[in-house]
Design a protein around this motif. Structure first.
Motif, PDB file in Angstrom:
ATOM      1  N   SER A  21      41.390  39.057  24.472  1.00 41.41           N
ATOM      2  CA  SER A  21      41.802  40.188  25.303  1.00 41.41           C
ATOM      3  C   SER A  21      43.292  40.481  25.209  1.00 41.41           C
ATOM      4  O   SER A  21      43.797  41.338  25.931  1.00 41.41           O
ATOM      5  N   GLN A  22      43.985  39.784  24.333  1.00 47.58           N
ATOM      6  CA  GLN A  22      45.406  40.042  24.207  1.00 47.58           C
ATOM      7  C   GLN A  22      45.929  39.488  22.886  1.00 47.58           C
ATOM      8  O   GLN A  22      45.307  38.642  22.248  1.00 47.58           O
ATOM      9  N   THR A 237      43.194  37.664  35.138  1.00 50.91           N
ATOM     10  CA  THR A 237      42.360  38.853  35.319  1.00 50.91           C
ATOM     11  C   THR A 237      43.190  40.086  35.649  1.00 50.91           C
ATOM     12  O   THR A 237      42.887  41.189  35.182  1.00 50.91           O
ATOM     13  N   LEU A 240      44.149  42.240  32.608  1.00 47.34           N
ATOM     14  CA  LEU A 240      43.147  42.657  31.625  1.00 47.34           C
ATOM     15  C   LEU A 240      43.081  44.166  31.392  1.00 47.34           C
ATOM     16  O   LEU A 240      42.652  44.612  30.330  1.00 47.34           O
ATOM     17  N   ALA A 245      47.301  44.851  26.970  1.00 44.34           N
ATOM     18  CA  ALA A 245      46.179  43.983  26.639  1.00 44.34           C
ATOM     19  C   ALA A 245      45.314  44.628  25.561  1.00 44.34           C
ATOM     20  O   ALA A 245      45.319  45.850  25.388  1.00 44.34           O
ATOM     21  N   THR A 246      44.557  43.805  24.840  1.00 46.87           N
ATOM     22  CA  THR A 246      43.651  44.312  23.806  1.00 46.87           C
ATOM     23  C   THR A 246      42.201  44.283  24.282  1.00 46.87           C
ATOM     24  O   THR A 246      41.280  44.351  23.464  1.00 46.87           O
ATOM     25  N   THR A 247      41.988  44.185  25.575  1.00 42.04           N
ATOM     26  CA  THR A 247      40.647  44.155  26.151  1.00 42.04           C
ATOM     27  C   THR A 247      39.797  45.298  25.597  1.00 42.04           C
ATOM     28  O   THR A 247      40.219  46.453  25.602  1.00 42.04           O
ATOM     29  N   HIS A 251      34.399  45.846  27.798  1.00 39.81           N
ATOM     30  CA  HIS A 251      34.949  44.936  28.806  1.00 39.81           C
ATOM     31  C   HIS A 251      35.756  45.716  29.848  1.00 39.81           C
ATOM     32  O   HIS A 251      35.632  45.487  31.056  1.00 39.81           O
ATOM     33  N   ARG A 252      36.573  46.657  29.396  1.00 36.46           N
ATOM     34  CA  ARG A 252      37.363  47.474  30.325  1.00 36.46           C
ATOM     35  C   ARG A 252      36.457  48.261  31.270  1.00 36.46           C
ATOM     36  O   ARG A 252      36.738  48.376  32.473  1.00 36.46           O
ATOM     37  N   CYS A 322      36.201  37.329  33.643  1.00 32.99           N
ATOM     38  CA  CYS A 322      36.767  37.924  34.858  1.00 32.99           C
ATOM     39  C   CYS A 322      36.738  36.879  35.954  1.00 32.99           C
ATOM     40  O   CYS A 322      35.757  36.149  36.099  1.00 32.99           O
ATOM     41  N   CYS A 329      43.332  43.815  39.377  1.00 35.25           N
ATOM     42  CA  CYS A 329      43.026  44.277  38.021  1.00 35.25           C
ATOM     43  C   CYS A 329      42.959  45.801  38.012  1.00 35.25           C
ATOM     44  O   CYS A 329      41.921  46.394  38.293  1.00 35.25           O
TER      45      CYS A 329
END
Length: 350
Positions: A21-22, A237, A240, A245-247, A251-252, A322, A329
């Protein structure tokens, strides 16, 4: 000595390393805002690791943390792998995937001499570990760089072990925390405690600074952690949904939804307990399955299911990491989160 003085940071705020995620951008943003940015390195191959370390060194002149896993690589277990693939067979059929074409592969490597060779020229100021600590010779090598060493404890026994074996800072990871549990002395989930039960016990049991992790999302949780003796706070969390972040998109979307209210600890995605948003496969197989191969071997068979589902916008087979408290978040820059938590820390001081 305060955590800030020990780590050379302005604020007692640590960003949890979050593999998948990052990358370095989030760590750089947090460090430049005065916290301790962290780079998850366990899933990076040699070239990617070197590239990310170069980006960190170029992106910030402030302290940062690089994080590695210390798991023991499991021996292949063909019978267990076959049982796992049999459990997943209906999903392979549904998605049109031939399981015979799925290659086995760990996907996550423990800290080693070869990895240390890559890291050493960068001399990162802080190095953290998950699942214990590396072998004594490797740990001595890291400390010879001048690095401060941190590691996660999920029980008082783990905290005492970490202190006795050379950790300079202990991260007390409560059961609320998202992502992988740092547990390493026992696999018994019944022995796991929430942050605000674990934290004061760890603080009383060790002499090194203790950072609170799990459920840290706002001013009230920061104040509670400080009142219970923490030297600082770690949040994961909350970061995120940041632009740094690269979430992933699936997921986002889950993090923006009411689904965050229902998380569970599961071993389905990697073979080790980790907390994520409950999705279809967790509901249908149960969050904990004895068929799942040992960490990190469970990952290989899940990966094609995840890819196929995400291509159609579904998180049915995605590890939607999460924590239990997703209140912080929100879609905002990482620096704003650091500032909010830092102001809360300052306001809760005596």
């Amino acid at each position: 000595m305060t955590l800030q003085a020990l780590l050379g940071i302005e604020h007692a705020v640590v960003q949890a390393p979050m593999a998948g995620s990052q990358a370095s951008a989030l760590a750089i943003a947090v460090s430049n805002a005065g916290g301790l940015g962290s780079l998850p390195c366990a899933t990076l191959g040699p070239d990617a690791l070197r590239t990310e370390l170069q980006a960190l060194a170029a992106g910030t002149g402030k302290p940062y943390n690089v994080n590695f896993f210390c798991h023991t690589e499991p021996a292949p277990d063909p019978a267990r792998e076959q049982a796992w693939r049999q459990a997943l067979a209906p999903y392979f059929a549904e998605c049109g995937i031939d399981p015979a074409g799925i290659a086995a592969g760990p996907g996550r490597a423990p800290f080693s001499a070869a990895i240390a060779d890559i890291v050493e020229p960068f001399r990162p100021p802080v190095v953290s570990f998950h699942f214990g600590l590396p072998a004594p010779d490797l740990l001595a090598r890291v400390k010879a760089w001048g690095a401060t060493v941190m590691s996660s404890a999920t029980t008082v026994e783990e905290a005492r072990w970490l202190e006795a074996h050379g950790a300079d800072v202990i991260i007390a990871q409560g059961l609320e925390a998202g992502g992988h549990r740092g547990m390493f002395l026992s696999g018994d989930l019944d022995g796991q405690s929430g942050t605000f039960a674990l934290l004061p016990q760890v603080v009383a049991a060790v002499r090194v600074p203790v950072i609170a992790a799990g459920g840290i999302a706002d001013a009230r949780t920061v104040a509670a952690a400080r009142a219970l003796g923490s030297a600082g706070v770690q949040a994961g969390t909350a970061f995120l949904l940041t632009p740094e972040a690269t979430t992933g998109a699936v997921h986002r979307a889950a993090l923006r939804s009411p689904e965050t209210a229902h998380t569970a600890v599961t071993n389905l995605f990697s073979g080790r307990p980790a907390r994520g948003i409950v999705n279809r496969i967790m509901r249908e197989l149960g969050p904990i399955s004895p068929a799942a191969p040992a960490f990190p071997l469970a990952t290989a068979a899940i990966a094609p299911l995840r890819a196929r589902a995400e291509a159609r916008g579904s998180g049915d087979f995605t590890s939607l990491w999460c924590g239990q408290n997703a209140a912080g978040c929100r879609e905002r820059p990482a620096a704003e989160i650091v500032d909010e938590l830092a102001r809360a820390w300052a306001a809760s001081g005596i």
